[in-house]
Design a protein around this motif. Structure first.
Motif, PDB file in Angstrom:
ATOM      1  N   VAL A  51      55.924  -6.938 -16.980  1.00 22.07           N
ATOM      2  CA  VAL A  51      56.061  -8.082 -16.069  1.00 22.07           C
ATOM      3  C   VAL A  51      55.779  -9.352 -16.864  1.00 22.07           C
ATOM      4  N   PRO A  52      56.771 -10.223 -17.075  1.00 23.16           N
ATOM      5  CA  PRO A  52      56.492 -11.502 -17.723  1.00 23.16           C
ATOM      6  C   PRO A  52      55.466 -12.288 -16.917  1.00 23.16           C
ATOM      7  N   GLN A  53      54.465 -12.792 -17.583  1.00 19.10           N
ATOM      8  CA  GLN A  53      53.375 -13.466 -16.873  1.00 19.10           C
ATOM      9  C   GLN A  53      53.847 -14.624 -15.980  1.00 19.10           C
ATOM     10  N   PRO A  54      54.797 -15.466 -16.417  1.00 24.61           N
ATOM     11  CA  PRO A  54      55.207 -16.576 -15.540  1.00 24.61           C
ATOM     12  C   PRO A  54      55.926 -16.126 -14.273  1.00 24.61           C
ATOM     13  N   ARG A  55      56.439 -14.894 -14.258  1.00 24.05           N
ATOM     14  CA  ARG A  55      57.219 -14.423 -13.106  1.00 24.05           C
ATOM     15  C   ARG A  55      56.341 -13.781 -12.035  1.00 24.05           C
ATOM     16  N   LEU A  56      55.068 -13.573 -12.317  1.00 25.85           N
ATOM     17  CA  LEU A  56      54.189 -12.918 -11.357  1.00 25.85           C
ATOM     18  C   LEU A  56      53.994 -13.810 -10.138  1.00 25.85           C
ATOM     19  N   GLN A  57      54.142 -13.222  -8.941  1.00 25.72           N
ATOM     20  CA  GLN A  57      53.976 -13.980  -7.703  1.00 25.72           C
ATOM     21  C   GLN A  57      52.561 -13.876  -7.150  1.00 25.72           C
ATOM     22  N   SER A  58      51.972 -12.679  -7.224  1.00 25.43           N
ATOM     23  CA  SER A  58      50.586 -12.496  -6.788  1.00 25.43           C
ATOM     24  C   SER A  58      50.099 -11.156  -7.304  1.00 25.43           C
ATOM     25  N   VAL A  59      48.802 -10.915  -7.157  1.00 23.96           N
ATOM     26  CA  VAL A  59      48.199  -9.664  -7.603  1.00 23.96           C
ATOM     27  C   VAL A  59      47.211  -9.205  -6.531  1.00 23.96           C
ATOM     28  N   SER A  60      47.173  -7.908  -6.276  1.00 25.68           N
ATOM     29  CA  SER A  60      46.255  -7.378  -5.268  1.00 25.68           C
ATOM     30  C   SER A  60      45.567  -6.138  -5.816  1.00 25.68           C
ATOM     31  N   MET A  61      44.433  -5.806  -5.241  1.00 25.08           N
ATOM     32  CA  MET A  61      43.669  -4.635  -5.640  1.00 25.08           C
ATOM     33  C   MET A  61      43.121  -3.966  -4.387  1.00 25.08           C
ATOM     34  N   HIS A  62      43.129  -2.635  -4.360  1.00 33.93           N
ATOM     35  CA  HIS A  62      42.585  -1.942  -3.199  1.00 33.93           C
ATOM     36  C   HIS A  62      42.021  -0.578  -3.590  1.00 33.93           C
ATOM     37  N   GLN A  63      41.183  -0.061  -2.714  1.00 32.62           N
ATOM     38  CA  GLN A  63      40.602   1.273  -2.837  1.00 32.62           C
ATOM     39  C   GLN A  63      40.854   2.031  -1.549  1.00 32.62           C
ATOM     40  N   GLY A  64      41.434   3.215  -1.674  1.00 35.58           N
ATOM     41  CA  GLY A  64      41.613   4.072  -0.515  1.00 35.58           C
ATOM     42  C   GLY A  64      40.465   5.058  -0.400  1.00 35.58           C
ATOM     43  N   PRO A  65      40.506   5.900   0.623  1.00 32.71           N
ATOM     44  CA  PRO A  65      39.412   6.860   0.834  1.00 32.71           C
ATOM     45  C   PRO A  65      39.304   7.909  -0.261  1.00 32.71           C
TER      46      PRO A  65
ATOM     47  N   ARG B  60      37.777   5.670  -3.602  1.00 35.84           N
ATOM     48  CA  ARG B  60      36.425   5.104  -3.527  1.00 35.84           C
ATOM     49  C   ARG B  60      35.340   6.057  -4.020  1.00 35.84           C
ATOM     50  N   PRO B  61      35.305   7.322  -3.593  1.00 32.16           N
ATOM     51  CA  PRO B  61      34.242   8.215  -4.089  1.00 32.16           C
ATOM     52  C   PRO B  61      34.313   8.462  -5.590  1.00 32.16           C
ATOM     53  N   LEU B  62      35.516   8.315  -6.180  1.00 34.70           N
ATOM     54  CA  LEU B  62      35.681   8.549  -7.610  1.00 34.70           C
ATOM     55  C   LEU B  62      35.448   7.290  -8.443  1.00 34.70           C
ATOM     56  N   GLY B  63      35.188   6.175  -7.787  1.00 34.73           N
ATOM     57  CA  GLY B  63      34.990   4.926  -8.521  1.00 34.73           C
ATOM     58  C   GLY B  63      36.272   4.416  -9.149  1.00 34.73           C
ATOM     59  N   LEU B  64      37.396   4.652  -8.472  1.00 36.17           N
ATOM     60  CA  LEU B  64      38.701   4.246  -8.985  1.00 36.17           C
ATOM     61  C   LEU B  64      39.309   3.191  -8.060  1.00 36.17           C
ATOM     62  N   ALA B  65      40.388   2.554  -8.526  1.00 38.43           N
ATOM     63  CA  ALA B  65      41.064   1.525  -7.733  1.00 38.43           C
ATOM     64  C   ALA B  65      42.520   1.437  -8.161  1.00 38.43           C
ATOM     65  N   THR B  66      43.307   0.711  -7.371  1.00 41.08           N
ATOM     66  CA  THR B  66      44.727   0.473  -7.641  1.00 41.08           C
ATOM     67  C   THR B  66      44.971  -1.026  -7.708  1.00 41.08           C
ATOM     68  N   VAL B  67      45.760  -1.445  -8.690  1.00 38.10           N
ATOM     69  CA  VAL B  67      46.142  -2.851  -8.822  1.00 38.10           C
ATOM     70  C   VAL B  67      47.656  -2.946  -8.706  1.00 38.10           C
ATOM     71  N   HIS B  68      48.127  -3.890  -7.897  1.00 37.50           N
ATOM     72  CA  HIS B  68      49.558  -4.084  -7.677  1.00 37.50           C
ATOM     73  C   HIS B  68      49.945  -5.487  -8.121  1.00 37.50           C
ATOM     74  N   LEU B  69      50.941  -5.584  -9.013  1.00 37.68           N
ATOM     75  CA  LEU B  69      51.492  -6.861  -9.451  1.00 37.68           C
ATOM     76  C   LEU B  69      52.741  -7.135  -8.626  1.00 37.68           C
ATOM     77  N   HIS B  70      52.757  -8.207  -7.865  1.00 39.67           N
ATOM     78  CA  HIS B  70      53.859  -8.492  -6.954  1.00 39.67           C
ATOM     79  C   HIS B  70      54.904  -9.373  -7.643  1.00 39.67           C
TER      80      HIS B  70
ATOM     81  N   ILE C  60      42.681   3.858 -11.758  1.00 36.29           N
ATOM     82  CA  ILE C  60      42.013   3.266 -12.909  1.00 36.29           C
ATOM     83  C   ILE C  60      40.564   2.948 -12.515  1.00 36.29           C
ATOM     84  N   ASP C  61      39.720   2.830 -13.506  1.00 36.33           N
ATOM     85  CA  ASP C  61      38.304   2.591 -13.262  1.00 36.33           C
ATOM     86  C   ASP C  61      38.108   1.321 -12.426  1.00 36.33           C
ATOM     87  N   ARG C  62      37.194   1.389 -11.470  1.00 36.77           N
ATOM     88  CA  ARG C  62      36.991   0.273 -10.551  1.00 36.77           C
ATOM     89  C   ARG C  62      36.609  -1.006 -11.279  1.00 36.77           C
TER      90      ARG C  62
END
Length: 312
Positions: free
Chosen positions: A237-251, A254-264, A277-279
């Motif tokens: 993803v070219p950095q100037p083209r990124l619109q937003s970024v989000s991060m979340h943990q599902g059920p 969370r117990p594994l100390g992991l998370a998901t990152v989404h580049l929009h 990936i590691d939280r």
């Protein structure tokens, strides 16, 4: 870059559609052999006609496929019975995916798709929206196509002028590191020294085979995500083209100390997300992405490619 005829035929023969067709044919033969009922042919014949039409359409549209750099952008041409040409400036490319299906690993073939700004009436090699920039190619083809689509990164690494005549700039060491990260991201099995922040071992609960290759990196001008051990994917993803970024943990995360990152980015066939990936690493990645994206957007000129050429 031009498409080799033998490689095109081989890629179609080793595609997932061909595997599915062979499974259907084998199931129909087994059904007829065990039951003596030829009713399966009523479904097999129309299916075979449909697959034949799909292969013929893809074959004719992929013939004479070529990609080249022009002063106006990347020119993509294809078609046997009717030829289409389309020019796509790099500023309209919002994300790039280099992928390799399992059956293509032996020959070393790859496919490149993009998420692009705007819509085109031109149809691609598979009859869908023209987001496939390279239907099939080897590592050298991938390198040349990425040089065209990411001129401010790869062209600078060699010291050559980018398409449009812009002069290479930036830190040569950082750019060379970015090249190494992108190239190792294609086939590297994953490890502590490959330039990526990879998933921890506990992520193997959710990523049985791919946790070692599941990782991200921030390079000169780009955000790079690497996924998949059986079906390899590298998302840039070219950095100037990124619109937003989000991060979340599902059920489950969370117990594994992991998370998901989404580049929009703009909508398309590519989903620029990285999970398991590691939280703490995800939080740091989230903060770093937000910072570099704002800085890159303020200094970006790739969306004004022609004006950049004039000033150069």
């Amino acid at each position: 870059v031009k498409l080799d005829l033998g490689r095109l035929i081989g890629s179609m023969a080793l595609s997932g559609s061909t595997v599915f067709l062979l499974i259907v044919v084998a199931a129909a033969i087994a059904w007829i052999a065990t039951t003596g009922n030829f009713l399966a042919l009523l479904f097999a014949v129309p299916g075979a006609i449909g697959f034949g039409s799909y292969y013929l359409r893809r074959f004719t549209k992929s013939l004479r496929y070529s990609i080249a750099g022009t002063p106006d952008g990347i020119r993509v041409g294809f078609g046997l019975l009717s030829t289409s040409n389309e020019t796509l400036p790099p500023g309209r490319i919002h994300s790039v995916q280099v992928s390799q299906p399992l059956l293509w690993r032996g020959p070393g073939w790859w496919e490149i798709k993009v998420n692009r700004a705007g819509h085109s009436s031109t149809k691609g090699a598979d009859g869908q929206a023209n987001t496939t920039i390279l239907p099939v190619g080897d590592r050298n083809d991938v390198r040349r196509v990425l040089e065209l689509m990411l001129p401010e990164l790869l062209a600078q690494a060699s010291g050559d002028p980018a398409p449009g005549g812009s002069t290479p700039s930036g830190d040569p060491d950082a750019i060379r590191t970015a090249i190494n990260v992108i190239e190792s991201g294609l086939e590297s099995p994953g490890g502590p020294d490959d330039g990526f922040t990879n998933s921890p071992r506990r992520a193997a609960v959710l990523r049985w085979f791919s946790w070692r290759r599941n990782g991200f990196a921030i390079t000169e001008g780009s955000l790079v995500l690497r996924k998949g051990a059986i079906w390899r994917q590298l998302v840039i993803v070219p950095q100037p083209r990124l619109q937003s970024v989000s991060m979340h943990q599902g059920p489950l995360l969370r117990p594994l100390g992991l998370a998901t990152v989404h580049l929009h980015t703009v909508s398309g066939p590519i989903s620029a997300d990285i999970g398991a990936i590691d939280r703490d690493a995800a939080i740091q990645f989230f903060d770093d992405v937000a910072r570099v994206a704002v800085s890159a957007a303020q200094s970006d000129t790739t969306h004004r490619w022609r004006s950049g050429e004039a000033t150069a």
